[in-house]
Enzyme design. Sequence first.
Site, mmCIF file in Angstrom:
data_model
loop_
_atom_site.group_PDB
_atom_site.id
_atom_site.type_symbol
_atom_site.label_atom_id
_atom_site.label_comp_id
_atom_site.label_asym_id
_atom_site.label_seq_id
_atom_site.Cartn_x
_atom_site.Cartn_y
_atom_site.Cartn_z
ATOM 1 N N CYS A 100 0.861 -1.181 0.000
ATOM 2 C CA CYS A 100 0.000 0.000 0.000
ATOM 3 C C CYS A 100 0.898 1.230 0.000
ATOM 4 C CB CYS A 100 -0.968 -0.022 1.177
ATOM 5 S SG CYS A 100 -0.175 -0.142 2.787
ATOM 6 N N VAL A 101 0.466 2.306 0.643
ATOM 7 C CA VAL A 101 1.239 3.552 0.589
ATOM 8 C C VAL A 101 2.555 3.439 1.346
ATOM 9 C CG1 VAL A 101 1.205 6.024 1.129
ATOM 10 C CG2 VAL A 101 -0.879 4.891 0.358
#
Length: 468
Positions: free
Chosen positions: A26-27
């Site tokens: 993810c981020v």
Amino acid sequence: MNTRETALCILREIGGKDNIKSLTHCVTRLRFSLNSFAPASEARVKQIPGVLGVVRQGGQFQVIIGQSVEVVYNEIINDIPDLSPSAQEVDHRRNPTQGGIINKALDTIAGIFTPIMPVVAGSGMIKALLSILVLAKLIDLDGRTYYFLNFIADAGYYFLPIYLAASAARKFRCNMYMAMFLGGILLHPSFSALGKSGDFISVLNLPVRVVTYSSSVIPIVMIVFTYSFVEQFLEKRLPSAIKFIAKPLCSLMIMAPLSFLVLGPLGSFLGDVIVGGLLAIQQIAPWILPMVIGAFMPFLVMTGMHYSLLPAYVSSLSSLGYETVIGPGNLPSNIAQGAACLCVSLKSRNREFKQLSITSGISALLGITEPALFGVNLRLKKPLIAIAIGGGMGGLYAGITGVMRFGGGGAGLAALGLYVGENPLNILNALVSCVIAFLVTFLLTWFIGFDDISTEVSDEGSKTAVAS
């Protein structure tokens, strides 16, 4: 240590290439699904330079890297070609996520909604840019420039069922393009032209409800989930000689009636219930959600429970054009994370930890909090008390004043444009909630104090007390 060395060390400490079932990111996190948790050493992974923390949740071994996560991810993928994006999803129908139904549900929600968040964020940021340009009278509402930018932003939400179909197909292990086809038939203009939304029409003496599926969320997820079983059933029973032609034909002949007669209307009803519930909360007690999110967002992130809010958040944005589910509370919570880190940077006597606190604090103020949460605040523990109070008070103010976020994206100073709307007080109140969260958290962290990381810290992380 460079990112290549960080990637190799992580691979070694989680049990090697053969222990990896799948890998996504993810981020800020690498998300490993492992064949076994036994060979994976959390303690040793945490000690690798470049690693900010380790979390085991949702049946995943998550390694928190920060903003360079994609670089480390690519280094690992380069070493393990078998983990290409098309081949790394786990079949959650036959291999349930470790940890029970709740973890499985959270992992499924994350797997479906996380990949489409760049679309939601991109659309939201264009909308924010348009709002700022209109407010500053730098663009003409009737001009071609506004017209083009506006429909470009709208496309992110209008075709949401197709984007969700693709990510849901990867999660449920079925043909992505057939799933997108099913999303496309929901949006075909010929269907919506049959009548007004809510009307019933007769097809082969069967009642079909005309529903506006553009920007919808739940219907397509239910449809693709059902299709995954239909596809599996047909794969096993159709003769190989005609499977190439017969399987897509039979899939459509089964799924089209199911979609229009049952799954689509049911999903639309459930979506309306979610949005209606949010509107009811907003009318009765608008301060509840922002205050709770403001106070408890760090703990939701730690446990992965924040993913449970994504369907309501995306549904609200796509249906109403604004959301009060996450943004108004998450914004002051992130500011509180940054405030705590900056306070720690002033009080800490450890030069390296001081530098980490400054960079993590600035990152949190801009909207990326995991380096602050796992690298500083969770490590010291006491700042979390100040963050919960400061974030909660900032969220309370945002809720009382009715702050709304008009697009998807970050929750920090870098994304304040998402709070620009027709009412100029909205952005002003959002800023005030940030100031409240920052001041309360900073002062509480200063006076509560924390156990500093010793300048003579060992690998086990000894600490020395800092007076409050």
